[in-house]
Design an enzyme around this catalytic site. Structure first.
Site, PDB file in Angstrom:
ATOM      1  N   ASP A 178      -7.059   1.988   5.877  1.00 21.72           N
ATOM      2  CA  ASP A 178      -6.019   2.287   6.859  1.00 21.72           C
ATOM      3  C   ASP A 178      -6.516   3.113   8.040  1.00 21.72           C
ATOM      4  O   ASP A 178      -5.719   3.602   8.829  1.00 21.72           O
ATOM      5  CB  ASP A 178      -4.858   3.037   6.175  1.00 21.72           C
ATOM      6  N   THR A 209       0.837  -0.225  -1.241  1.00 20.01           N
ATOM      7  CA  THR A 209       0.038  -0.167  -2.463  1.00 20.01           C
ATOM      8  C   THR A 209      -0.733   1.139  -2.565  1.00 20.01           C
ATOM      9  O   THR A 209      -1.539   1.464  -1.703  1.00 20.01           O
ATOM     10  CB  THR A 209      -0.930  -1.359  -2.526  1.00 20.01           C
ATOM     11  N   ASP A 214       2.004   2.919   3.801  1.00 21.02           N
ATOM     12  CA  ASP A 214       1.301   1.796   3.190  1.00 21.02           C
ATOM     13  C   ASP A 214       1.879   1.639   1.790  1.00 21.02           C
ATOM     14  O   ASP A 214       2.092   2.632   1.093  1.00 21.02           O
ATOM     15  CB  ASP A 214      -0.199   2.095   3.137  1.00 21.02           C
ATOM     16  N   THR A 229       2.363  -3.715   4.265  1.00 24.09           N
ATOM     17  CA  THR A 229       1.587  -4.178   3.113  1.00 24.09           C
ATOM     18  C   THR A 229       0.971  -5.546   3.403  1.00 24.09           C
ATOM     19  O   THR A 229       1.456  -6.287   4.255  1.00 24.09           O
ATOM     20  CB  THR A 229       2.484  -4.279   1.858  1.00 24.09           C
ATOM     21  N   GLY A 230      -0.092  -5.829   2.699  1.00 28.75           N
ATOM     22  CA  GLY A 230      -0.696  -7.153   2.778  1.00 28.75           C
ATOM     23  C   GLY A 230      -0.083  -8.123   1.787  1.00 28.75           C
ATOM     24  O   GLY A 230      -0.424  -9.306   1.765  1.00 28.75           O
TER      25      GLY A 230
END
Length: 713
Positions: A600, A398, A396, A549-550
């Site tokens: 997550d 961030t 992930d 990531t978003g």
């Protein structure tokens, strides 16, 4: 203080999509440690005991005490044994009653030292699950009965196994003691840490500072933590800054600077300054308590390797029993009852799996202990075993590969102005704001030791920027909306730089003096310096690295390119992260997912190995099999290296332990007697002891695996 509202929707848009992560982190930092459940761990031995069925009901101290007494009793038994004297070529001292020393002390050893194994063997018989304990109890019982038959001259046997019985019990007690001590050491280390928590805390009240027992602290209390003192509870710093020693939690010896707004963890030490901290979690809700619970769960968790060892023990039981029956029948048919009994007893004694008793459990115990010392908390042992087979590690972005907070990346000035002067001016204007972006600009100026000019009249302009008076001039900091309001356009020399920054997803802020643009600064989510090493080292081990990531595509692409990541998934909603894990698995890849433990969980649960990074986020998260207590992504490499090394040691030990028995038992049975080759009981016993020592020493080599992230290559 008034918060920033000026970071633009335009220039700031790419990071704007990531900024909820920044905001969420700051907003939730005060509550991060409230998710940790905890169960009592006074019976640390019990957790170690139940992780290995052989030891049920016994403690480390019990095995230790029985071993030392058995060892003391074994010395005269071995010395006065005619068989051992013949083996080494000496004649034991003789005096009235000396011949009774081995049988009398041997009987004490059998009943006292052998008791845990006899009980375990009976339990395995009752449950119809023959294994290690039944093999051991069968061997010592056969040796005991045969030795008494020889002592009492019942039949024409020369089966003086008293010395072998004594050493057999002593070695097995030592093996079980070492194993349980190693199993309990990770828990013991954390229990010792818990014992180091202060008994009292200095609570700040309206009337001043009062000393109270730690048990009286409650959420919301403010405590004073002086230089050199330990944190009595989890909390958030509200006044002051100090370097904290967090080695007992993360395994890293380097101190970490913690300032206002930063979370701190119970048990860590403020090394240089006094700080005031708002308590966010106490007692069983602290991160430390959560870590203790995780270690206990790891010790109690099942393991494929342990199941393999149990199956090997069951195989050896049937193998030894069958070999004993065949040996007895074969020698009876050859017309030698004494030889039939001698060979059969020798087979059953030699078949006892000294080495197998240590082969797998000791490797598991040492690997779990070493991982805990390095800040890698193995919640599920199967996760450690699977790590060696991983094809791709999915990070992930961030908070994992990046710090999850903005950082000044670049600066550009108009008309050749000094970049440091521009930064100092921007920091002076931003100094009264607590917004993460403002703090990043001020932090960048402080890192350069810049002198900030005094600023006054700070004000925030919603959606546009901030303003303050510096040296009698009105200076503003803001993005495109501010430029539009002021009717200003970027000089071409500046526009070239800002276009490049925006192309990689950076937020751009302009510094304006009156109606003149002085320059601009770019801010991006700060990449952890350790991330580059982690990615490169994983790839050098043949493991692909992916990132999810978003954030907007250009942000993700820029980070992926900078870190040389193999595959990037961008603009992924939290709820869809597990689908990306499934996509990778559909391609035949085995996935380890590394996340920050906030959103997550589904992805961590779906991956072959789920790894939660950072004890500060959600250390008790059920979906992860492994917790990295610190925030260093290089710790994933420790997992890979430890998994591969422990797997190799397991198989080396298993092959050695079972291979020895498979070869020694037929020799003891006399299959090569026609060629004059017979493994005597004494020689078999010596070789068996050597086998145990080899296995134990081989497992200890795991301690040489480098697990400190800073040592990983």
């Amino acid at each position: 203080m008034t918060e920033h509202s000026h970071h633009p929707a335009g220039h700031h848009a790419p990071v704007g999509e990531a900024e909820p992560d920044f905001t969420e982190r700051h907003a939730t930092s005060a509550a991060q440690h409230q998710h940790h459940g905890h169960q009592g761990h006074d019976g640390a031995d019990d957790h170690a005991v139940h992780s290995h069925g052989q030891h049920a009901g016994h403690s480390t101290a019990m095995f230790k005490d029985r071993f030392w007494l058995t060892l003391a009793l074994s010395v005269p038994v071995v010395y006065f044994s005619p068989m051992f004297g013949h083996l080494l070529g000496y004649v034991p001292l003789e005096f009235p009653g000396s011949s009774w020393i081995p049988p009398v002390l041997g009987t004490v050893i059998f009943l006292y030292g052998g008791q845990p194994f006899l009980k375990g063997g009976i339990n395995e018989l009752k449950t119809r699950q023959p294994g290690m304990m039944l093999l051991i109890s069968m061997a010592i019982t056969v040796a005991f009965v045969a030795s008494w038959a020889t002592t009492l001259r019942i039949g024409n046997f020369d089966l003086d196994f008293w010395w072998e019985l004594a050493l057999l019990v002593a070695i097995m007690l030592l093996g079980h003691w070492i194993e349980m001590r190693a199993l309990g050491s990770a828990q013991g280390a954390l229990d010792a840490l818990a014992a180091l928590l202060p008994d009292e805390a200095e609570r700040v009240t309206d009337a001043g500072v009062e000393t109270v027992p730690v048990s009286e602290l409650r959420q919301g209390d403010v405590v004073l933590v002086r230089s050199g003192a330990r944190m009595p509870a989890d909390g958030t710093i509200v006044d002051g800054r100090a370097e904290f020693d967090e080695s007992m939690i993360t395994g890293e010896s380097k101190t970490v600077l913690r300032a206002e707004g930063d979370p701190v963890v119970a048990g860590t030490v403020a090394t240089d300054n006094t700080v005031r901290v708002t308590v966010t979690a106490v007692g069983d809700d602290t991160a430390l308590a959560g870590i203790q619970r995780l270690v206990a769960e790891a010790q109690a968790s099942s393991s494929k390797a342990q199941a393999l060892a149990d199956r090997a023990a069951a195989f050896l039981f049937y193998f030894a029993t069958l070999a004993g029956v065949i040996t007895f029948i074969a020698w009876i048919l050859l017309g030698s009852l004494p030889e039939a009994v001698t060979r059969t007893v020798t087979v059953l004694v030699i078949a006892c799996p000294h080495a197998l008793g240590l082969a797998i459990p000791l490797v598991i115990a040492i690997s779990t202990e070493q991982a805990a010392k390095a800040g890698v908390l193995i919640k599920n042992r199967i996760a450690l075993e699977r790590m060696r087979t991983i094809d791709v590690v999915l990070f992930d972005k961030t908070g994992t590969l990046t710090k999850g907070e903005p950082e000044v990346r670049d600066m550009a000035t108009v008309d050749g102005g000094a970049a440091d002067e521009l930064l100092a001016l921007a920091a002076a204007v931003e100094s009264d704001s607590e917004h993460p972006v403002a703090r990043a600009i001020v932090r960048a100026a402080q890192s350069k030791n810049l002198d900030l000019p005094p600023a006054a009249g700070f004000s925030s302009m919603t959606g546009r920027g901030v303003r303050a008076t510096v040296d009698g001039r009105t200076v503003q900091v803001g993005g495109p909306a501010l430029l539009r309001e002021l009717g200003l356009s970027e000089p071409e020399s500046l526009a070239a730089s800002t276009r490049e920054w925006m192309g990689r997803g950076a937020a751009v802020l302009h510094v304006i003096d009156g109606d003149r643009i002085l320059g601009a600064v770019s801010l991006e989510d700060a990449i952890r310096p350790e991330s580059r090493q982690a990615v490169a080292a994983l790839q050098s081990r043949g493991i692909k690295v992916a990132m999810i990531t978003g954030d907007a595509q250009q942000v993700a692409t820029a980070v992926g390119a900078e870190l040389n990541i193999d595959e990037v998934f961008a603009e992924v909603l939290p709820a869809d992260k597990d689908k990306k894990v499934a996509q990778l698995q559909a391609r035949g890849l085995k996935v380890a997912m590394v996340g920050d433990g906030v959103n997550d969980s589904p992805a961590l649960a779906r991956a072959e190995v789920g790894i939660a990074i950072g004890a500060g986020t959600d250390v008790a998260m059920e979906s992860a099999g492994v917790i990295l207590a610190g925030n260093d992504p290089r710790a994933v490499l420790s997992m890979v290296d430890l998994s591969r090394a422990s797997y190799t040691k397991m198989w080396q030990n298993l092959v050695w332990a079972t291979g020895y028995n498979v070869i020694a038992v037929p020799l003891a049975a006399g299959v090569l007697a026609f060629a004059g080759i017979i493994l005597s009981p004494a020689a078999g016993a010596v070789l068996m002891s050597v086998s145990t020592i080899v296995v134990a020493l081989n497992a200890q080599l795991l301690r040489r695996v480098k697990l400190n992230p800073s040592q990983v290559r």
